[in-house]
Design an enzyme around this catalytic site. Structure first.
Site, PDB file in Angstrom:
ATOM      1  N   HIS A  83      -0.870   1.304 -10.147  1.00 33.33           N
ATOM      2  CA  HIS A  83      -1.706   0.463  -9.273  1.00 33.33           C
ATOM      3  C   HIS A  83      -2.364  -0.623 -10.114  1.00 33.33           C
ATOM      4  O   HIS A  83      -3.570  -0.855 -10.039  1.00 33.33           O
ATOM      5  CB  HIS A  83      -2.747   1.304  -8.546  1.00 33.33           C
ATOM      6  CG  HIS A  83      -3.200   0.676  -7.256  1.00 33.33           C
ATOM      7  ND1 HIS A  83      -3.456   1.404  -6.115  1.00 33.33           N
ATOM      8  CD2 HIS A  83      -3.441  -0.621  -6.911  1.00 33.33           C
ATOM      9  CE1 HIS A  83      -3.839   0.600  -5.141  1.00 33.33           C
ATOM     10  NE2 HIS A  83      -3.837  -0.634  -5.604  1.00 33.33           N
ATOM     11  N   ARG A 141       0.852  -1.183   0.000  1.00 34.49           N
ATOM     12  CA  ARG A 141       0.000   0.000   0.000  1.00 34.49           C
ATOM     13  C   ARG A 141       0.889   1.234   0.000  1.00 34.49           C
ATOM     14  O   ARG A 141       2.012   1.231   0.543  1.00 34.49           O
ATOM     15  CB  ARG A 141      -0.926   0.025   1.227  1.00 34.49           C
ATOM     16  CG  ARG A 141      -1.679  -1.256   1.470  1.00 34.49           C
ATOM     17  CD  ARG A 141      -2.488  -1.722   0.283  1.00 34.49           C
ATOM     18  NE  ARG A 141      -3.628  -0.865  -0.008  1.00 34.49           N
ATOM     19  CZ  ARG A 141      -4.418  -1.032  -1.059  1.00 34.49           C
ATOM     20  NH1 ARG A 141      -4.191  -1.999  -1.910  1.00 34.49           N
ATOM     21  NH2 ARG A 141      -5.442  -0.218  -1.256  1.00 34.49           N
TER      22      ARG A 141
END
Length: 309
Positions: free
Chosen positions: A272, A224
């Site tokens: 991402h 993350r």
């Protein structure tokens, strides 16, 4: 009774089709066409607009379209009393393992150095050592980390893994807890971060951690964004403590055009995009949880909000 689908990253018609095959009587509404908010019992979402879920008075459960739920947990309006389920889906797991393998092989086979040689018009033969001599360390041995280790083991890499609590995996030297983190890092040539985001893992990829890796180690960051101290990564690369980094997740997404990562010669960026759920596969998992909801059975993969995953 209806399910609300809300995601700007996923094709709602694909999900509507696949869920409809499994649950023919399910009414699916696609945000922003909500209709009467009081009709919504379930929400299937990825990065929903802040406040959306709180605006549904009869919402009873939230199903995520991703493995990570930290962005939703950061929404102060997120209903605190509802179950929140992350997506544990074979296609999401498989695509993550593909991504990890791709970038570990990139560094093992020195493709980053060949790319630099090409930019500098230099012809230089570089022969790789056996995969067994490359030590790959995986931070996080959950579903994704365990499968990535399995795939890497099939290519002969020397594997070690670190997790908060002790794990046992065939072919993986397992380390656990803060006390064993330094020993894990000292034996890692390519570090793969697959940790969930918690209070303990926020900012874990920092100057101190990089200093414990062998000089010239590489980083593959698919955890993350908030786990990486970005200025510390730039410093470690510029000092030669790290030899390269692949980063898929960022503190701010999309990554601003002026961000220094874009132009850094030792950083590879992906938007991402490391893993994704194929609706033809993920719909099985989602449909099972919907059946459980309507049958009054316990839901699968419910997030422990205190732990953050």
């Amino acid at each position: 009774m209806a399910l609300l689908f809300a995601s700007t990253a996923d094709d709602p018609e694909l999900w509507r089709r696949e869920l409809g095959r499994r649950l023919p009587g399910l009414e699916i509404r696609v945000h922003p066409e909500i209709g009467d908010p009081a009709d919504i019992d379930l929400a299937l979402v990825w990065l929903p607009p802040p406040g959306l879920l709180a605006s549904l008075p009869n919402l009873k459960a939230i199903l995520s379209l991703g493995a990570g739920v930290d962005a939703m947990l950061d929404d102060p309006t997120l209903p605190a009393d509802l179950p929140l389920c992350r997506l544990v889906d074979p296609s999401l797991t498989a695509t993550m393992s593909e991504y990890v393998l791709l970038h570990v092989l990139k560094y093992h086979r020195m493709q980053d150095l060949f790319a630099r040689d090409q930019r500098e018009r230099r012809w230089q033969l570089r022969l790789p050592a056996p995969a067994s001599s490359t030590r790959v360390g995986i931070l996080g041995l959950g579903v994704l980390g365990t499968d990535a280790a399995r795939v890497l083991a099939g290519h002969g890499f020397s594997l070690r893994g670190w997790s908060r609590s002790q794990k046992q995996l065939d072919g993986v030297a397992c380390f656990a807890g803060p006390a064993q983190l330094p020993a894990f890092l000292a034996q890692t040539d390519i570090l793969v971060c697959l940790l969930p985001l918690t209070a303990e893992t926020t900012g874990i990829l920092d100057r101190d951690l990089f200093a414990r890796l062998p000089k010239g180690a590489r980083l593959v960051h698919v955890g993350r964004g908030a786990q990486l101290v970005e200025e510390d990564l730039l410093d470690a690369l510029d000092r030669g403590q790290l030899g390269g980094a692949t980063v898929d997740v960022f503190v701010q997404e999309p990554l601003p055009p002026e961000h220094p990562f874009w132009a850094h010669p030792a950083i590879d960026i992906t938007p991402h995009a490391a893993s994704y759920s194929d609706p033809a596969v993920g719909a099985d998992v989602i449909a099972e949880n919907i059946r459980r909801f309507f049958d009054g059975r316990p839901l699968q993969h419910v997030v422990d909000r205190a732990r953050g995953y």
